[in-house]
Scaffold this motif. Structure first.
Motif, PDB file in Angstrom:
ATOM      1  N   PHE A 220      31.051   6.690 -17.098  1.00 23.61           N
ATOM      2  CA  PHE A 220      30.278   7.870 -17.767  1.00 23.61           C
ATOM      3  C   PHE A 220      31.216   8.812 -18.756  1.00 23.61           C
ATOM      4  O   PHE A 220      30.525   9.270 -19.410  1.00 23.61           O
ATOM      5  N   ALA A 221      32.565   8.855 -18.556  1.00 19.43           N
ATOM      6  CA  ALA A 221      33.475   9.664 -19.358  1.00 19.43           C
ATOM      7  C   ALA A 221      33.342   9.470 -20.840  1.00 19.43           C
ATOM      8  O   ALA A 221      33.446  10.206 -21.711  1.00 19.43           O
ATOM      9  N   SER A 222      32.778   8.010 -21.147  1.00 15.57           N
ATOM     10  CA  SER A 222      32.945   7.534 -22.458  1.00 15.57           C
ATOM     11  C   SER A 222      31.591   7.225 -23.000  1.00 15.57           C
ATOM     12  O   SER A 222      31.187   7.599 -24.121  1.00 15.57           O
ATOM     13  N   ASN A 223      30.637   6.890 -21.976  1.00 17.50           N
ATOM     14  CA  ASN A 223      29.318   6.480 -22.454  1.00 17.50           C
ATOM     15  C   ASN A 223      28.261   7.362 -22.127  1.00 17.50           C
ATOM     16  O   ASN A 223      27.200   7.333 -22.648  1.00 17.50           O
ATOM     17  N   MET A 224      28.533   8.478 -21.334  1.00 18.35           N
ATOM     18  CA  MET A 224      27.650   9.757 -21.176  1.00 18.35           C
ATOM     19  C   MET A 224      26.378   9.282 -20.637  1.00 18.35           C
ATOM     20  O   MET A 224      25.343   9.882 -20.672  1.00 18.35           O
ATOM     21  N   GLY A 225      26.421   7.925 -19.902  1.00 16.68           N
ATOM     22  CA  GLY A 225      25.188   7.387 -19.128  1.00 16.68           C
ATOM     23  C   GLY A 225      24.390   6.634 -20.204  1.00 16.68           C
ATOM     24  O   GLY A 225      23.286   6.186 -19.404  1.00 16.68           O
ATOM     25  N   TYR A 226      24.787   6.278 -21.163  1.00 19.73           N
ATOM     26  CA  TYR A 226      24.013   5.313 -22.093  1.00 19.73           C
ATOM     27  C   TYR A 226      24.293   3.997 -21.538  1.00 19.73           C
ATOM     28  O   TYR A 226      25.291   3.797 -21.012  1.00 19.73           O
ATOM     29  N   GLY A 227      23.550   3.148 -22.028  1.00 20.77           N
ATOM     30  CA  GLY A 227      23.574   1.770 -21.540  1.00 20.77           C
ATOM     31  C   GLY A 227      24.374   0.911 -22.396  1.00 20.77           C
ATOM     32  O   GLY A 227      24.069  -0.056 -22.702  1.00 20.77           O
ATOM     33  N   THR A 228      25.776   1.277 -22.270  1.00 22.63           N
ATOM     34  CA  THR A 228      26.809   0.348 -22.830  1.00 22.63           C
ATOM     35  C   THR A 228      27.004  -0.906 -21.996  1.00 22.63           C
ATOM     36  O   THR A 228      26.440  -1.101 -20.830  1.00 22.63           O
ATOM     37  N   GLN A 229      27.452  -1.857 -22.589  1.00 22.24           N
ATOM     38  CA  GLN A 229      27.615  -3.192 -21.748  1.00 22.24           C
ATOM     39  C   GLN A 229      28.596  -2.923 -20.469  1.00 22.24           C
ATOM     40  O   GLN A 229      28.102  -3.473 -19.552  1.00 22.24           O
ATOM     41  N   GLN A 230      29.770  -2.215 -20.541  1.00 18.29           N
ATOM     42  CA  GLN A 230      30.360  -1.873 -19.365  1.00 18.29           C
ATOM     43  C   GLN A 230      29.269  -1.094 -18.411  1.00 18.29           C
ATOM     44  O   GLN A 230      29.288  -1.427 -17.088  1.00 18.29           O
ATOM     45  N   HIS A 231      28.355  -0.256 -18.619  1.00 21.37           N
ATOM     46  CA  HIS A 231      27.488   0.459 -17.918  1.00 21.37           C
ATOM     47  C   HIS A 231      26.544  -0.560 -17.143  1.00 21.37           C
ATOM     48  O   HIS A 231      26.189  -0.612 -15.982  1.00 21.37           O
ATOM     49  N   LEU A 232      26.018  -1.225 -18.019  1.00 20.81           N
ATOM     50  CA  LEU A 232      25.021  -2.389 -17.546  1.00 20.81           C
ATOM     51  C   LEU A 232      25.609  -3.321 -16.687  1.00 20.81           C
ATOM     52  O   LEU A 232      24.967  -3.688 -15.644  1.00 20.81           O
ATOM     53  N   GLU A 233      26.889  -3.780 -16.718  1.00 22.41           N
ATOM     54  CA  GLU A 233      27.558  -4.859 -16.049  1.00 22.41           C
ATOM     55  C   GLU A 233      27.843  -4.132 -14.609  1.00 22.41           C
ATOM     56  O   GLU A 233      27.764  -4.823 -13.468  1.00 22.41           O
ATOM     57  N   ALA A 234      28.360  -2.661 -14.640  1.00 20.13           N
ATOM     58  CA  ALA A 234      28.558  -2.271 -13.462  1.00 20.13           C
ATOM     59  C   ALA A 234      27.310  -1.874 -12.711  1.00 20.13           C
ATOM     60  O   ALA A 234      27.206  -2.217 -11.339  1.00 20.13           O
ATOM     61  N   LEU A 235      26.229  -1.692 -13.375  1.00 20.99           N
ATOM     62  CA  LEU A 235      24.897  -1.568 -12.644  1.00 20.99           C
ATOM     63  C   LEU A 235      24.588  -2.933 -12.067  1.00 20.99           C
ATOM     64  O   LEU A 235      24.068  -2.878 -10.782  1.00 20.99           O
ATOM     65  N   HIS A 244      21.402   7.929 -11.327  1.00 21.96           N
ATOM     66  CA  HIS A 244      20.641   7.152 -12.149  1.00 21.96           C
ATOM     67  C   HIS A 244      19.188   7.209 -12.333  1.00 21.96           C
ATOM     68  O   HIS A 244      18.582   7.854 -11.243  1.00 21.96           O
ATOM     69  N   ARG A 245      18.647   6.987 -13.293  1.00 20.93           N
ATOM     70  CA  ARG A 245      17.137   7.416 -13.684  1.00 20.93           C
ATOM     71  C   ARG A 245      16.462   5.928 -13.215  1.00 20.93           C
ATOM     72  O   ARG A 245      16.343   5.052 -13.963  1.00 20.93           O
ATOM     73  N   ASN A 246      15.865   5.718 -11.919  1.00 22.69           N
ATOM     74  CA  ASN A 246      15.341   4.654 -11.502  1.00 22.69           C
ATOM     75  C   ASN A 246      14.152   4.033 -12.257  1.00 22.69           C
ATOM     76  O   ASN A 246      13.700   3.073 -12.234  1.00 22.69           O
ATOM     77  N   SER A 247      13.371   5.290 -12.800  1.00 21.80           N
ATOM     78  CA  SER A 247      12.339   4.748 -13.608  1.00 21.80           C
ATOM     79  C   SER A 247      12.559   4.303 -15.033  1.00 21.80           C
ATOM     80  O   SER A 247      11.737   3.706 -15.746  1.00 21.80           O
ATOM     81  N   PHE A 248      13.735   4.056 -15.441  1.00 26.58           N
ATOM     82  CA  PHE A 248      14.184   3.349 -16.839  1.00 26.58           C
ATOM     83  C   PHE A 248      14.546   2.183 -16.223  1.00 26.58           C
ATOM     84  O   PHE A 248      15.156   1.716 -15.515  1.00 26.58           O
ATOM     85  N   ALA A 249      14.083   1.109 -17.250  1.00 29.36           N
ATOM     86  CA  ALA A 249      13.909  -0.294 -17.041  1.00 29.36           C
ATOM     87  C   ALA A 249      15.267  -1.109 -16.512  1.00 29.36           C
ATOM     88  O   ALA A 249      15.255  -1.614 -15.567  1.00 29.36           O
ATOM     89  N   PRO A 250      16.611  -0.505 -17.241  1.00 31.30           N
ATOM     90  CA  PRO A 250      17.695  -1.273 -17.024  1.00 31.30           C
ATOM     91  C   PRO A 250      18.183  -0.923 -15.546  1.00 31.30           C
ATOM     92  O   PRO A 250      18.865  -1.716 -14.823  1.00 31.30           O
ATOM     93  N   VAL A 251      17.758   0.312 -15.292  1.00 30.97           N
ATOM     94  CA  VAL A 251      18.169   0.701 -13.778  1.00 30.97           C
ATOM     95  C   VAL A 251      17.227   0.255 -12.886  1.00 30.97           C
ATOM     96  O   VAL A 251      17.766  -0.396 -11.769  1.00 30.97           O
ATOM     97  N   ARG A 252      16.111   0.120 -13.133  1.00 28.82           N
ATOM     98  CA  ARG A 252      14.897  -0.568 -12.062  1.00 28.82           C
ATOM     99  C   ARG A 252      15.198  -1.934 -11.767  1.00 28.82           C
ATOM    100  O   ARG A 252      14.927  -2.409 -10.728  1.00 28.82           O
ATOM    101  N   GLU A 253      15.645  -2.555 -12.790  1.00 27.04           N
ATOM    102  CA  GLU A 253      15.844  -3.976 -12.551  1.00 27.04           C
ATOM    103  C   GLU A 253      17.190  -4.343 -12.007  1.00 27.04           C
ATOM    104  O   GLU A 253      17.365  -5.711 -11.772  1.00 27.04           O
ATOM    105  N   ALA A 254      18.225  -3.497 -11.865  1.00 25.53           N
ATOM    106  CA  ALA A 254      19.402  -3.629 -11.352  1.00 25.53           C
ATOM    107  C   ALA A 254      18.995  -3.609  -9.822  1.00 25.53           C
ATOM    108  O   ALA A 254      18.192  -3.285  -9.031  1.00 25.53           O
ATOM    109  N   PHE A 255      19.942  -4.103  -9.060  1.00 24.78           N
ATOM    110  CA  PHE A 255      20.188  -4.170  -7.602  1.00 24.78           C
ATOM    111  C   PHE A 255      20.365  -2.862  -7.090  1.00 24.78           C
ATOM    112  O   PHE A 255      21.377  -2.433  -7.069  1.00 24.78           O
ATOM    113  N   LEU A 256      19.474  -2.079  -6.580  1.00 19.83           N
ATOM    114  CA  LEU A 256      19.540  -0.723  -6.563  1.00 19.83           C
ATOM    115  C   LEU A 256      20.156  -0.560  -5.014  1.00 19.83           C
ATOM    116  O   LEU A 256      19.831  -1.397  -4.097  1.00 19.83           O
ATOM    117  N   ARG A 257      21.066   0.560  -4.710  1.00 18.59           N
ATOM    118  CA  ARG A 257      21.684   0.609  -3.247  1.00 18.59           C
ATOM    119  C   ARG A 257      21.180   1.979  -2.816  1.00 18.59           C
ATOM    120  O   ARG A 257      21.089   2.989  -3.439  1.00 18.59           O
TER     121      ARG A 257
END
Length: 257
Positions: A220-235, A244-257
Motif C-alpha cells: 500500500f505504501a507504493s501503490n496506494m491501493g491501486y491494482g498493481t501486479q504485486q497487489h493483485l498477487e497478494a490478493l 479492501h472494496r469487496n464490490s470491486f471485481a478484482p477483490v470480489r474474485e479473490a479468495f476473501l478472508r
C-alpha cells in the motif's frame, strides 16, 4: 570600478537583488562564468513568468465569481476513486482572494515533496477547509460514485464560513446550499480545486502508508491501493483485508478472508 566576483554576482542573481540595468551590463561581461549565470538567471525568470501566467489562467473561475459578489468560493476534489482498497477522500477549501502559490496544480502533476509542502501552505493560509473520508465498507454499500459525492458533501459541511459558490472537479452535486459548477479537469483549471486535490491526495496517501504498516504484503505504501501486479498477487494469495472494496471485481474474485 572594480569588477564584482563571480561568487558575489551569483548571490545577487539568486536573491533577485539586481536591477534590469545591472543585468544588461552583465550581458556584456565576457567572463564565461558570468554568461552561464546570466543564462541560468534568464531561464529561471522565464519559468517564473510562465508560472505566473498559468496561475493567472487558473484564477479565471474564481475571478468570474468574485465579480458576481461571491466572497467565499470553495474548490472541491477527491482522491481514491479507482483503488481496490482504502477510503475515498474528498477535500473542500476556500482560499483567500489574494492567495498566491505559484506552481499550484493538479496534485497528480506534482512530486511528493512539492505536494507535502503545498499541503501545509494551503492549510495555514486557507480561509477554511474540510477533509472527509468514506470507508471501503461505505463504498461497498452505496457504490464508488455515490461514496465520492458523500465525501464531498461531508467536506463542504465542515467549511466555516459557508461558501457562496462551489467549484467541483467533474462531479455534479445537486444538494448544495449554494450555486456550483462542475468543471472537467477542474484540478488543472482552478486554483481552488487544485488546492483541494492536494489536501485530498496527501491525506489519503498518508492513510494508505499507515495501512501499509499493518498489511505490508499488499504494498500500500507504493501503490496506494491501486491494482498493481504485486497487489493483485497478494490478493490471490492472502485474500482481502477489512480495508479492501469487496464490490470491486478484482477483490470480489479473490479468495476473501
Amino acid at each position: 570600478m572594480k569588477q564584482k566576483s563571480i561568487a558575489v554576482i551569483k548571490q545577487l542573481l539568486e536573491s533577485d537583488d539586481v536591477t534590469d540595468t545591472f543585468v544588461n551590463e552583465l550581458r556584456t561581461d565576457e567572463r564565461k562564468g558570468i554568461q552561464k549565470l546570466i543564462d541560468r538567471y534568464e531561464k529561471r525568470k522565464l519559468q517564473e513568468l510562465e508560472l505566473e501566467q498559468k496561475y493567472r489562467r487558473m484564477c479565471w473561475y474564481e475571478q468570474k465569481n468574485y465579480a458576481k459578489s461571491c466572497h467565499f468560493i470553495a474548490g472541491i476534489d477527491e482522491a481514491g476513486r479507482g483503488p481496490l482498497a482504502g477510503p475515498v477522500v474528498a477535500a473542500a477549501v476556500i482560499l483567500p482572494e489574494d492567495f498566491k502559490l505559484l506552481g499550484l496544480n493538479d496534485s497528480k502533476q506534482l512530486n511528493e515533496t512539492t505536494r507535502d509542502a503545498f499541503f501545509e501552505i494551503i492549510k495555514e493560509n486557507a480561509v477554511s477547509y474540510g477533509i472527509s473520508m468514506v470507508s471501503s465498507q461505505e463504498i461497498d454499500q452505496v457504490n464508488i460514485y455515490e461514496a465520492t459525492k458523500l465525501a464531498m458533501y461531508r467536506a463542504v459541511d465542515q467549511l466555516d464560513p459557508k461558501p457562496d459558490h462551489v467549484l467541483i472537479d467533474a462531479v455534479n452535486l445537486e444538494k448544495l446550499p449554494c450555486s456550483s459548477e462542475a468543471i472537467t479537469k477542474g484540478d488543472q483549471k482552478s486554483v481552488s480545486i487544485a488546492a483541494a486535490s492536494i489536501l485530498a491526495k496527501v491525506t489519503r496517501d498518508t492513510a494508505m502508508r499507515q495501512l501499509h504498516e499493518k498489511y505490508s504484503v499488499y504494498g500500500f505504501a507504493s501503490n496506494m491501493g491501486y491494482g498493481t501486479q504485486q497487489h493483485l498477487e497478494a490478493l490471490r494469495k492472502h485474500g482481502a483485508t477489512p480495508y479492501h472494496r469487496n464490490s470491486f471485481a478484482p477483490v470480489r474474485e479473490a479468495f476473501l478472508r
